[in-house]
Design an enzyme around this catalytic site. Sequence first.
Site, mmCIF file in Angstrom:
data_model
loop_
_atom_site.group_PDB
_atom_site.id
_atom_site.type_symbol
_atom_site.label_atom_id
_atom_site.label_comp_id
_atom_site.label_asym_id
_atom_site.label_seq_id
_atom_site.Cartn_x
_atom_site.Cartn_y
_atom_site.Cartn_z
ATOM 1 N N GLU A 96 0.828 -1.189 0.000
ATOM 2 C CA GLU A 96 0.000 0.000 0.000
ATOM 3 C C GLU A 96 0.864 1.240 0.000
ATOM 4 O O GLU A 96 1.938 1.260 0.599
ATOM 5 C CB GLU A 96 -0.901 -0.026 1.229
ATOM 6 C CG GLU A 96 -1.753 -1.265 1.228
ATOM 7 C CD GLU A 96 -2.841 -1.247 2.261
ATOM 8 O OE1 GLU A 96 -2.730 -0.484 3.226
ATOM 9 O OE2 GLU A 96 -3.793 -2.015 2.084
ATOM 10 N N CYS A 129 3.271 8.335 1.413
ATOM 11 C CA CYS A 129 3.808 7.369 2.374
ATOM 12 C C CYS A 129 4.126 6.082 1.611
ATOM 13 O O CYS A 129 3.265 5.478 0.980
ATOM 14 C CB CYS A 129 2.774 7.124 3.476
ATOM 15 S SG CYS A 129 3.334 5.925 4.691
ATOM 16 N N CYS A 136 5.881 -7.259 7.220
ATOM 17 C CA CYS A 136 6.940 -6.770 8.104
ATOM 18 C C CYS A 136 7.255 -7.847 9.122
ATOM 19 O O CYS A 136 6.380 -8.575 9.565
ATOM 20 C CB CYS A 136 6.494 -5.493 8.817
ATOM 21 S SG CYS A 136 7.833 -4.739 9.771
ATOM 22 N N CYS A 140 5.504 -5.119 15.847
ATOM 23 C CA CYS A 140 4.993 -4.120 16.790
ATOM 24 C C CYS A 140 3.542 -4.471 17.090
ATOM 25 O O CYS A 140 2.761 -4.731 16.173
ATOM 26 C CB CYS A 140 5.090 -2.712 16.200
ATOM 27 S SG CYS A 140 6.779 -2.281 15.760
ATOM 28 N N CYS A 143 0.360 -2.641 15.461
ATOM 29 C CA CYS A 143 0.417 -2.385 14.027
ATOM 30 C C CYS A 143 -0.266 -3.489 13.225
ATOM 31 O O CYS A 143 0.026 -4.673 13.414
ATOM 32 C CB CYS A 143 1.878 -2.259 13.610
ATOM 33 S SG CYS A 143 2.092 -2.138 11.831
ATOM 34 N N GLY A 187 6.439 -2.275 6.272
ATOM 35 C CA GLY A 187 7.819 -2.754 6.330
ATOM 36 C C GLY A 187 8.749 -1.866 7.127
ATOM 37 O O GLY A 187 8.413 -0.757 7.510
ATOM 38 N N GLU A 188 9.928 -2.412 7.429
ATOM 39 C CA GLU A 188 10.980 -1.703 8.161
ATOM 40 C C GLU A 188 12.096 -1.406 7.147
ATOM 41 O O GLU A 188 12.836 -2.310 6.734
ATOM 42 C CB GLU A 188 11.484 -2.598 9.317
ATOM 43 C CG GLU A 188 12.818 -2.218 9.909
ATOM 44 C CD GLU A 188 12.912 -0.773 10.414
ATOM 45 O OE1 GLU A 188 12.145 -0.412 11.317
ATOM 46 O OE2 GLU A 188 13.749 -0.012 9.891
ATOM 47 N N CYS A 359 -1.606 5.677 10.118
ATOM 48 C CA CYS A 359 -0.415 4.988 10.622
ATOM 49 C C CYS A 359 -0.766 3.668 11.305
ATOM 50 O O CYS A 359 -1.689 3.599 12.093
ATOM 51 C CB CYS A 359 0.295 5.868 11.633
ATOM 52 S SG CYS A 359 1.122 7.208 10.829
HETATM 53 S S1 SF4 Z 1 5.380 -1.804 9.720
HETATM 54 FE FE1 SF4 Z 1 6.470 -0.477 11.202
HETATM 55 S S2 SF4 Z 1 5.080 -0.308 12.984
HETATM 56 FE FE2 SF4 Z 1 4.395 -2.067 11.722
HETATM 57 S S3 SF4 Z 1 5.418 -3.866 12.631
HETATM 58 FE FE3 SF4 Z 1 6.727 -3.127 10.965
HETATM 59 S S4 SF4 Z 1 8.183 -1.737 11.984
HETATM 60 FE FE4 SF4 Z 1 6.486 -2.036 13.411
#
Ligand code: SF4
Length: 374
Positions: A96, A129, A136, A140, A143, A187-188, A359
Site C-alpha cells: 500500500e 507514504c 513486516c 509491533c 500495528c 515494512g521496516e 499509521c
Molecule cells: S510496519 Fe512499522 S510499525 Fe508495523 S510492525 Fe513493521 S516496523 Fe512495526
Amino acid sequence: MANVAQNAFLGLSRNELTALVEEWGEPSYRASQLVEAIYRQRVESVEQISTLPQQLRSKLVKMGATVGLPKIDKRFVSVDGTVRYLMEFADGLSVETVWMPEGDGGEAGDGSEAGDAISARGWDRATICVSSQVGCAVECQFCLTALLGMKRNLTAGEIVGQVCAVLKDQKVSPPQDRINLVFMGMGEPFLNYDNFIKAARLLVEEVGVAEPRMTVSTAGIVPRIHDFGLEPLRPKLAISLNASNDAARTQLMPLNRKWDLEKLIAAAREFPLRNRERITFEYVLLDGVNDSVMNANEVAELLRGMRAKVNLIALNPGPGIQFSTPAEGRVNAFQQTLIRAGIPTFVRRPRGRDIFAACGQLKRTVEIATAPAV
Ligand code: SF4
C-alpha cells in the site's frame, strides 16, 4: 531472494543504464533518454519511450524488458482527500502507498520548510507514504501490518515505482510540486537497507524529490542508524519510540530486547545532524498503556538535550488490535508535559482513518475498507 523485477528499468541508476545501452551497442545518450522516460515522464511501457527508435523498442520488448511501474490495483479515497493505493508488482504481491494532500502534520517543526503551507489549488504540498517491504517482520503489537508477517523485501525499483505511479496518477511532478516522502508504509526500511538507500538516491537524483523533503522511520535497527548517518545522501531520520522505558517498549516492540533504549538513544545522540535538522521521535499513544504524564516525563528524560522533536499519534484502531485510542485530554496532557520540558511536540492528524490508510493500519484491508474503490 530473487529479483522479481530483474528485467525492469525502474531501479537502475544512470550508470547502470549506460552500461546496458553500451551492451546493446547503442550510443550512451540513450541512457539519458531512458532516465528521462522512466523517472520523469513515468511511461508505463517500453513501447511508450518515443525517443528510442522503433527498431530498438521492438528489440527490447522481444528481450522481455519492462519499465517495472507497479500496477494500481485499487484506490480507496477518504473523505479527507487521502488516497490509499493498492500497488501490485510483477509477482502478484502487493503493498500500500498513501497519498496525503496537505501532508499529515508530521513535517511540522523539523527544521525544514516542508510543514509550511498556503494553497492555490486545494493543497500546497502533499505527502506520499511509501512501503519498503511486503509485510513486516518486526511485530509491533499496535500495528496491523505486523499481522501480515514478512513476505519479501521490495527492490529499489519497486520502492521508486510506488512514488512514480502515484505522481503519475495525481498528475504532479516534483520539484515544481512540493512533494514530501515518508518511508513509513509497510515494512521496516532499515531491514531492506541497500534497496531503500538506492531508491532514496534515485528519487532525489532522477525523480527530482528534494532531499530535505524525505523522512525515513525506523523501529530502531541500531547498527543501520549508524550506517545511515554516514550516507552522503539521506532522508531525515525518524525513530518509532512508542514507550518511555524498556519494560513497556519490549512488550510493545519485541525488537527492544535486542536493541534496548540505552543503545537506541545512544545511536540517536551520536547521529550526525545537518544544520537545523532534528531527529523525529514517533510515539503512538495507547490508552492506559504508554500515555500517562509519568510516561511523558520519562520520554523528556530520555531526550534531554537532544536536537529532537516528538510526533504524537493517537492510536488508529483496527481489527485485531488489542489497544484503544486515548481521550483527547490525555493526548494534550502528554504533549504539554513534553513542551514544558523544552521538546517541540506535535500531534499528527490522523489521515484516511475511514479507509484504513492511517499509521499502523496498512494491511491490504480490501475486504474491510468502507470507502468505495474507484
Ligand atoms: S510496519 Fe512499522 S510499525 Fe508495523 S510492525 Fe513493521 S516496523 Fe512495526
